[in-house]
Write a protein that holds these residues in place. Structure first.
Motif, PDB file in Angstrom:
ATOM      1  N   ALA A 173       0.818  -1.212   0.000  1.00  0.00           N
ATOM      2  CA  ALA A 173       0.000   0.000   0.000  1.00  0.00           C
ATOM      3  C   ALA A 173       0.852   1.262   0.000  1.00  0.00           C
ATOM      4  O   ALA A 173       0.606   2.193  -0.774  1.00  0.00           O
ATOM      5  CB  ALA A 173      -0.930  -0.005   1.214  1.00  0.00           C
ATOM      6  N   VAL A 174       1.864   1.290   0.863  1.00  0.00           N
ATOM      7  CA  VAL A 174       2.685   2.500   0.979  1.00  0.00           C
ATOM      8  C   VAL A 174       3.675   2.610  -0.180  1.00  0.00           C
ATOM      9  O   VAL A 174       3.888   3.692  -0.737  1.00  0.00           O
ATOM     10  CB  VAL A 174       3.438   2.515   2.322  1.00  0.00           C
ATOM     11  CG1 VAL A 174       4.364   3.730   2.413  1.00  0.00           C
ATOM     12  CG2 VAL A 174       2.448   2.513   3.481  1.00  0.00           C
ATOM     13  N   GLY A 175       4.265   1.489  -0.550  1.00  0.00           N
ATOM     14  CA  GLY A 175       5.241   1.513  -1.632  1.00  0.00           C
ATOM     15  C   GLY A 175       4.633   1.470  -3.012  1.00  0.00           C
ATOM     16  O   GLY A 175       5.343   1.632  -4.001  1.00  0.00           O
ATOM     17  N   GLN A 176       3.302   1.230  -3.077  1.00  0.00           N
ATOM     18  CA  GLN A 176       2.588   1.158  -4.348  1.00  0.00           C
ATOM     19  C   GLN A 176       3.240   0.151  -5.293  1.00  0.00           C
ATOM     20  O   GLN A 176       3.590   0.461  -6.439  1.00  0.00           O
ATOM     21  CB  GLN A 176       2.501   2.546  -5.001  1.00  0.00           C
ATOM     22  CG  GLN A 176       1.706   3.546  -4.180  1.00  0.00           C
ATOM     23  CD  GLN A 176       1.545   4.889  -4.854  1.00  0.00           C
ATOM     24  OE1 GLN A 176       2.305   5.257  -5.747  1.00  0.00           O
ATOM     25  NE2 GLN A 176       0.529   5.638  -4.445  1.00  0.00           N
ATOM     26  N   VAL A 177       3.422  -1.050  -4.790  1.00  0.00           N
ATOM     27  CA  VAL A 177       3.981  -2.140  -5.589  1.00  0.00           C
ATOM     28  C   VAL A 177       3.005  -3.300  -5.569  1.00  0.00           C
ATOM     29  O   VAL A 177       2.058  -3.339  -4.765  1.00  0.00           O
ATOM     30  CB  VAL A 177       5.352  -2.587  -5.037  1.00  0.00           C
ATOM     31  CG1 VAL A 177       6.357  -1.438  -5.110  1.00  0.00           C
ATOM     32  CG2 VAL A 177       5.220  -3.088  -3.593  1.00  0.00           C
ATOM     33  N   ASP A 178       3.231  -4.276  -6.439  1.00  0.00           N
ATOM     34  CA  ASP A 178       2.343  -5.430  -6.485  1.00  0.00           C
ATOM     35  C   ASP A 178       2.749  -6.454  -5.432  1.00  0.00           C
ATOM     36  O   ASP A 178       3.785  -6.322  -4.770  1.00  0.00           O
ATOM     37  CB  ASP A 178       2.327  -6.060  -7.880  1.00  0.00           C
ATOM     38  CG  ASP A 178       3.705  -6.509  -8.351  1.00  0.00           C
ATOM     39  OD1 ASP A 178       4.519  -6.956  -7.508  1.00  0.00           O
ATOM     40  OD2 ASP A 178       3.985  -6.401  -9.561  1.00  0.00           O
ATOM     41  N   LEU A 179       1.918  -7.464  -5.272  1.00  0.00           N
ATOM     42  CA  LEU A 179       2.133  -8.463  -4.226  1.00  0.00           C
ATOM     43  C   LEU A 179       3.457  -9.189  -4.399  1.00  0.00           C
ATOM     44  O   LEU A 179       4.194  -9.402  -3.431  1.00  0.00           O
ATOM     45  CB  LEU A 179       0.970  -9.458  -4.214  1.00  0.00           C
ATOM     46  CG  LEU A 179       1.087 -10.642  -3.238  1.00  0.00           C
ATOM     47  CD1 LEU A 179       1.211 -10.129  -1.807  1.00  0.00           C
ATOM     48  CD2 LEU A 179      -0.109 -11.570  -3.381  1.00  0.00           C
ATOM     49  N   MET A 180       3.780  -9.590  -5.610  1.00  0.00           N
ATOM     50  CA  MET A 180       5.009 -10.343  -5.830  1.00  0.00           C
ATOM     51  C   MET A 180       6.239  -9.507  -5.490  1.00  0.00           C
ATOM     52  O   MET A 180       7.176  -9.998  -4.850  1.00  0.00           O
ATOM     53  CB  MET A 180       5.087 -10.809  -7.280  1.00  0.00           C
ATOM     54  CG  MET A 180       6.316 -11.675  -7.587  1.00  0.00           C
ATOM     55  SD  MET A 180       6.426 -13.134  -6.506  1.00  0.00           S
ATOM     56  CE  MET A 180       4.987 -14.068  -7.067  1.00  0.00           C
ATOM     57  N   THR A 181       6.232  -8.236  -5.886  1.00  0.00           N
ATOM     58  CA  THR A 181       7.360  -7.362  -5.559  1.00  0.00           C
ATOM     59  C   THR A 181       7.490  -7.180  -4.059  1.00  0.00           C
ATOM     60  O   THR A 181       8.592  -7.222  -3.506  1.00  0.00           O
ATOM     61  CB  THR A 181       7.187  -5.995  -6.240  1.00  0.00           C
ATOM     62  OG1 THR A 181       7.129  -6.178  -7.657  1.00  0.00           O
ATOM     63  CG2 THR A 181       8.338  -5.070  -5.890  1.00  0.00           C
ATOM     64  N   ALA A 182       6.354  -6.971  -3.386  1.00  0.00           N
ATOM     65  CA  ALA A 182       6.379  -6.806  -1.939  1.00  0.00           C
ATOM     66  C   ALA A 182       6.905  -8.061  -1.258  1.00  0.00           C
ATOM     67  O   ALA A 182       7.722  -7.989  -0.330  1.00  0.00           O
ATOM     68  CB  ALA A 182       4.979  -6.468  -1.431  1.00  0.00           C
ATOM     69  N   PHE A 183       6.458  -9.217  -1.712  1.00  0.00           N
ATOM     70  CA  PHE A 183       6.907 -10.480  -1.123  1.00  0.00           C
ATOM     71  C   PHE A 183       8.401 -10.689  -1.331  1.00  0.00           C
ATOM     72  O   PHE A 183       9.133 -11.039  -0.388  1.00  0.00           O
ATOM     73  CB  PHE A 183       6.125 -11.644  -1.715  1.00  0.00           C
ATOM     74  CG  PHE A 183       6.600 -12.996  -1.266  1.00  0.00           C
ATOM     75  CD1 PHE A 183       6.240 -13.486  -0.017  1.00  0.00           C
ATOM     76  CD2 PHE A 183       7.425 -13.764  -2.071  1.00  0.00           C
ATOM     77  CE1 PHE A 183       6.693 -14.729   0.412  1.00  0.00           C
ATOM     78  CE2 PHE A 183       7.883 -15.008  -1.653  1.00  0.00           C
ATOM     79  CZ  PHE A 183       7.518 -15.485  -0.413  1.00  0.00           C
ATOM     80  N   LEU A 184       8.869 -10.478  -2.542  1.00  0.00           N
ATOM     81  CA  LEU A 184      10.280 -10.704  -2.851  1.00  0.00           C
ATOM     82  C   LEU A 184      11.194  -9.710  -2.147  1.00  0.00           C
ATOM     83  O   LEU A 184      12.345 -10.022  -1.839  1.00  0.00           O
ATOM     84  CB  LEU A 184      10.500 -10.630  -4.362  1.00  0.00           C
ATOM     85  CG  LEU A 184       9.859 -11.751  -5.192  1.00  0.00           C
ATOM     86  CD1 LEU A 184      10.083 -11.512  -6.676  1.00  0.00           C
ATOM     87  CD2 LEU A 184      10.414 -13.112  -4.778  1.00  0.00           C
ATOM     88  N   THR A 185      10.672  -8.513  -1.864  1.00  0.00           N
ATOM     89  CA  THR A 185      11.485  -7.477  -1.230  1.00  0.00           C
ATOM     90  C   THR A 185      11.429  -7.542   0.290  1.00  0.00           C
ATOM     91  O   THR A 185      12.468  -7.439   0.967  1.00  0.00           O
ATOM     92  CB  THR A 185      11.020  -6.080  -1.682  1.00  0.00           C
ATOM     93  OG1 THR A 185      11.090  -5.997  -3.106  1.00  0.00           O
ATOM     94  CG2 THR A 185      11.890  -4.990  -1.069  1.00  0.00           C
ATOM     95  N   ALA A 186      10.227  -7.708   0.841  1.00  0.00           N
ATOM     96  CA  ALA A 186      10.033  -7.546   2.288  1.00  0.00           C
ATOM     97  C   ALA A 186       9.915  -8.849   3.063  1.00  0.00           C
ATOM     98  O   ALA A 186       9.975  -8.826   4.299  1.00  0.00           O
ATOM     99  CB  ALA A 186       8.787  -6.700   2.539  1.00  0.00           C
ATOM    100  N   VAL A 187       9.729  -9.969   2.382  1.00  0.00           N
ATOM    101  CA  VAL A 187       9.507 -11.235   3.087  1.00  0.00           C
ATOM    102  C   VAL A 187      10.512 -12.313   2.702  1.00  0.00           C
ATOM    103  O   VAL A 187      11.193 -12.886   3.568  1.00  0.00           O
ATOM    104  CB  VAL A 187       8.070 -11.741   2.838  1.00  0.00           C
ATOM    105  CG1 VAL A 187       7.886 -13.126   3.471  1.00  0.00           C
ATOM    106  CG2 VAL A 187       7.044 -10.775   3.401  1.00  0.00           C
ATOM    107  N   ALA A 188      10.626 -12.608   1.424  1.00  0.00           N
ATOM    108  CA  ALA A 188      11.432 -13.743   0.962  1.00  0.00           C
ATOM    109  C   ALA A 188      12.867 -13.743   1.481  1.00  0.00           C
ATOM    110  O   ALA A 188      13.367 -14.801   1.896  1.00  0.00           O
ATOM    111  CB  ALA A 188      11.410 -13.797  -0.571  1.00  0.00           C
TER     112      ALA A 188
END
Length: 213
Positions: A173-188
């Motif tokens: 929401a804050v970074g305005q990115v899609d789910l896959m990008t958020a997952f690969l950046t912030a979780v994986a």
């Protein structure tokens, strides 16, 4: 008799407050141990919070994480990088912090259901005596240990999964990115290391529970 009960109750409250305060301090210190890894820093918080979930009473664990977030919200530098303030909670990685509260709540609820009448902290319910443990066959002791370890480990994984979901949603929401990008950046990048921290936290917590009555 009534005086003795009052003293016992007061002692228990003091002990509980001390545990909560110490846990908040540990959470803050674990957040200060930071290794930059992209936009989401690597910290020891997963270890500290999982340890608290397993060792403390449910109310104590929730009070500790709520107190930690409240201190950070009013500006005390208890978050990663020695930061504080509402801006951190509202930022791209703030979802993980909100997720800590929801994750702890979900984890202690799981422990309550998995251990009816006993809970998971050092002061909850009667622990087996040395004589009771000695009366068990080796196989029974091994099964009891593995079950208890598995329940604690599952609680840590539940907490982490909830924190991941909340963190990923806010990062999107804050970074305005899609789910896959958020997952690969912030979780994986953190999954394997966090799994190791959860196992280490459970091992340490079980050792503490064995000596803290």
């Amino acid at each position: 008799m009534e005086t003795a009960r009052t003293k016992t109750s007061a002692s228990a409250r003091t002990r509980s407050v001390a545990f909560v305060g110490l846990t908040i301090a540990i959470m803050a210190v674990s957040a200060w141990v930071t290794v930059p890894l992209g936009p989401v820093p690597f910290t020891l918080q997963m270890f500290a919070i999982t340890f608290a979930i397993v060792v403390l009473r449910p109310k104590e664990a929730i009070a500790a994480i709520a107190g930690y977030l409240l201190l950070g919200a009013v500006g005390v530098p208890v978050f990663s990088g020695m930061r504080g303030g509402l801006g951190v909670l509202a930022g791209p990685t703030g979802g993980f912090l909100w997720g800590y509260l929801l994750g702890v709540s979900a984890a202690v609820l799981f422990l309550h259901l998995a251990r009816p009448g006993r809970g998971s902290g050092p002061a909850r319910g009667p622990r087996p005596t040395a004589a009771e443990r000695a009366a068990l066959a080796p196989a029974q002791r091994a099964v009891a240990f593995l079950r208890a370890f598995g329940v604690d480990l599952a609680a840590g994984l539940i907490f982490t999964a909830v924190a991941y979901v909340c963190g990923c949603v806010q990062y999107m929401a804050v970074g305005q990115v899609d789910l896959m990008t958020a997952f690969l950046t912030a979780v994986a990048p953190f999954m394997v290391v966090d799994a190791c921290k959860i196992v280490a936290a459970v091992i340490c917590a079980d050792a503490v529970k064995a000596v803290v009555k």
